[in-house]
Design a protein around this motif. Sequence first.
Motif, PDB file in Angstrom:
ATOM      1  N   GLY A 101       0.812  -1.201   0.000  1.00 17.85           N
ATOM      2  CA  GLY A 101       0.000   0.000   0.000  1.00 17.85           C
ATOM      3  C   GLY A 101       0.846   1.251   0.000  1.00 17.85           C
ATOM      4  O   GLY A 101       2.077   1.199   0.140  1.00 17.85           O
ATOM      5  N   ARG A 102       0.165   2.370  -0.175  1.00 21.14           N
ATOM      6  CA  ARG A 102       0.792   3.686  -0.182  1.00 21.14           C
ATOM      7  C   ARG A 102      -0.177   4.673   0.454  1.00 21.14           C
ATOM      8  O   ARG A 102      -1.385   4.485   0.371  1.00 21.14           O
ATOM      9  CB  ARG A 102       1.066   4.156  -1.613  1.00 21.14           C
ATOM     10  CG  ARG A 102       1.976   3.264  -2.399  1.00 21.14           C
ATOM     11  CD  ARG A 102       2.093   3.701  -3.847  1.00 21.14           C
ATOM     12  NE  ARG A 102       0.825   3.507  -4.552  1.00 21.14           N
ATOM     13  CZ  ARG A 102       0.325   4.331  -5.462  1.00 21.14           C
ATOM     14  NH1 ARG A 102       0.966   5.424  -5.799  1.00 21.14           N
ATOM     15  NH2 ARG A 102      -0.817   4.084  -6.060  1.00 21.14           N
ATOM     16  N   ALA A 103       0.366   5.686   1.070  1.00 19.13           N
ATOM     17  CA  ALA A 103      -0.460   6.760   1.623  1.00 19.13           C
ATOM     18  C   ALA A 103       0.319   8.061   1.482  1.00 19.13           C
ATOM     19  O   ALA A 103       1.547   8.064   1.587  1.00 19.13           O
ATOM     20  CB  ALA A 103      -0.781   6.483   3.088  1.00 19.13           C
ATOM     21  N   TRP A 104      -0.392   9.152   1.242  1.00 19.91           N
ATOM     22  CA  TRP A 104       0.287  10.432   1.108  1.00 19.91           C
ATOM     23  C   TRP A 104      -0.678  11.570   1.414  1.00 19.91           C
ATOM     24  O   TRP A 104      -1.892  11.399   1.417  1.00 19.91           O
ATOM     25  CB  TRP A 104       0.903  10.608  -0.270  1.00 19.91           C
ATOM     26  CG  TRP A 104      -0.068  10.635  -1.410  1.00 19.91           C
ATOM     27  CD1 TRP A 104      -0.673  11.740  -1.949  1.00 19.91           C
ATOM     28  CD2 TRP A 104      -0.569   9.515  -2.162  1.00 19.91           C
ATOM     29  NE1 TRP A 104      -1.504  11.371  -2.984  1.00 19.91           N
ATOM     30  CE2 TRP A 104      -1.450  10.009  -3.139  1.00 19.91           C
ATOM     31  CE3 TRP A 104      -0.350   8.136  -2.101  1.00 19.91           C
ATOM     32  CZ2 TRP A 104      -2.127   9.181  -4.032  1.00 19.91           C
ATOM     33  CZ3 TRP A 104      -1.005   7.311  -2.993  1.00 19.91           C
ATOM     34  CH2 TRP A 104      -1.880   7.840  -3.946  1.00 19.91           C
ATOM     35  N   LEU A 105      -0.082  12.701   1.683  1.00 19.35           N
ATOM     36  CA  LEU A 105      -0.821  13.931   1.946  1.00 19.35           C
ATOM     37  C   LEU A 105      -0.654  14.833   0.727  1.00 19.35           C
ATOM     38  O   LEU A 105       0.409  15.423   0.534  1.00 19.35           O
ATOM     39  CB  LEU A 105      -0.270  14.631   3.187  1.00 19.35           C
ATOM     40  CG  LEU A 105      -0.312  13.803   4.464  1.00 19.35           C
ATOM     41  CD1 LEU A 105       0.466  14.491   5.567  1.00 19.35           C
ATOM     42  CD2 LEU A 105      -1.743  13.539   4.876  1.00 19.35           C
ATOM     43  N   PRO A 106      -1.650  14.944  -0.135  1.00 17.11           N
ATOM     44  CA  PRO A 106      -1.511  15.738  -1.360  1.00 17.11           C
ATOM     45  C   PRO A 106      -1.026  17.167  -1.112  1.00 17.11           C
ATOM     46  O   PRO A 106      -0.205  17.678  -1.870  1.00 17.11           O
ATOM     47  CB  PRO A 106      -2.921  15.731  -1.963  1.00 17.11           C
ATOM     48  CG  PRO A 106      -3.528  14.461  -1.451  1.00 17.11           C
ATOM     49  CD  PRO A 106      -2.969  14.299  -0.054  1.00 17.11           C
ATOM     50  N   SER A 107      -1.483  17.789  -0.049  1.00 15.60           N
ATOM     51  CA  SER A 107      -1.098  19.180   0.218  1.00 15.60           C
ATOM     52  C   SER A 107       0.345  19.324   0.686  1.00 15.60           C
ATOM     53  O   SER A 107       0.893  20.424   0.678  1.00 15.60           O
ATOM     54  CB  SER A 107      -2.024  19.798   1.269  1.00 15.60           C
ATOM     55  OG  SER A 107      -1.838  19.155   2.518  1.00 15.60           O
ATOM     56  N   ARG A 108       0.989  18.220   1.083  1.00 19.23           N
ATOM     57  CA  ARG A 108       2.351  18.270   1.609  1.00 19.23           C
ATOM     58  C   ARG A 108       3.391  17.700   0.652  1.00 19.23           C
ATOM     59  O   ARG A 108       4.574  17.683   0.962  1.00 19.23           O
ATOM     60  CB  ARG A 108       2.427  17.492   2.925  1.00 19.23           C
ATOM     61  CG  ARG A 108       1.553  17.993   4.060  1.00 19.23           C
ATOM     62  CD  ARG A 108       2.165  19.085   4.898  1.00 19.23           C
ATOM     63  NE  ARG A 108       3.547  18.871   5.225  1.00 19.23           N
ATOM     64  CZ  ARG A 108       4.004  18.139   6.245  1.00 19.23           C
ATOM     65  NH1 ARG A 108       3.159  17.544   7.054  1.00 19.23           N
ATOM     66  NH2 ARG A 108       5.291  18.023   6.455  1.00 19.23           N
ATOM     67  N   LEU A 109       2.966  17.194  -0.506  1.00 18.15           N
ATOM     68  CA  LEU A 109       3.919  16.602  -1.443  1.00 18.15           C
ATOM     69  C   LEU A 109       4.884  17.665  -1.970  1.00 18.15           C
ATOM     70  O   LEU A 109       4.453  18.743  -2.392  1.00 18.15           O
ATOM     71  CB  LEU A 109       3.200  15.958  -2.633  1.00 18.15           C
ATOM     72  CG  LEU A 109       2.336  14.740  -2.335  1.00 18.15           C
ATOM     73  CD1 LEU A 109       1.642  14.280  -3.605  1.00 18.15           C
ATOM     74  CD2 LEU A 109       3.148  13.627  -1.725  1.00 18.15           C
TER      75      LEU A 109
END
Length: 145
Positions: free
Chosen positions: A127-135
């Motif tokens: 899996g993967r997870a990310w914060l779009p506003s912090r990329l």
Amino acid sequence: MIRILVASVVLAAGGAWAGLDEAPTRGDDAAVQTSQGSTVAGAPYTVVHRTLRTGVVVDQYVDGTGRVFALAWSGPFKPNLKRLLGRHFEAYRARGAARHGGPHSRLAVDTGEAVVVSEGHMGAFQGRAWLPSRLPAGFDTREMK
């Protein structure tokens, strides 16, 4: 210079462990390696690569402020997503994480603050997870391993 500072913060934490959008803290359940990267736009970041005792591999992507902006996992078991997602876990769970789809499942959840993509079957999860506003500028989430 930022890369050196972030690496120092991560290494000083002695086996740093952090959830999504958190700063690294102490952890004792993994072998840890760090490496430096940068986006195509030149934004630096650090990857904290850990192999847990369960055989699950977790990569945490840490920005110049020392906070985890993305992570990826793979292994024979699902990792502790509550620990990995931190404060974003409850929103993930509320938006459909309880659904299961037979022997092989895939779940993509966008909570508005975080995106989580998890898939797999018994013995092989990823899996993967990310914060779009912090990329960082130019970071491609499809290249996360």
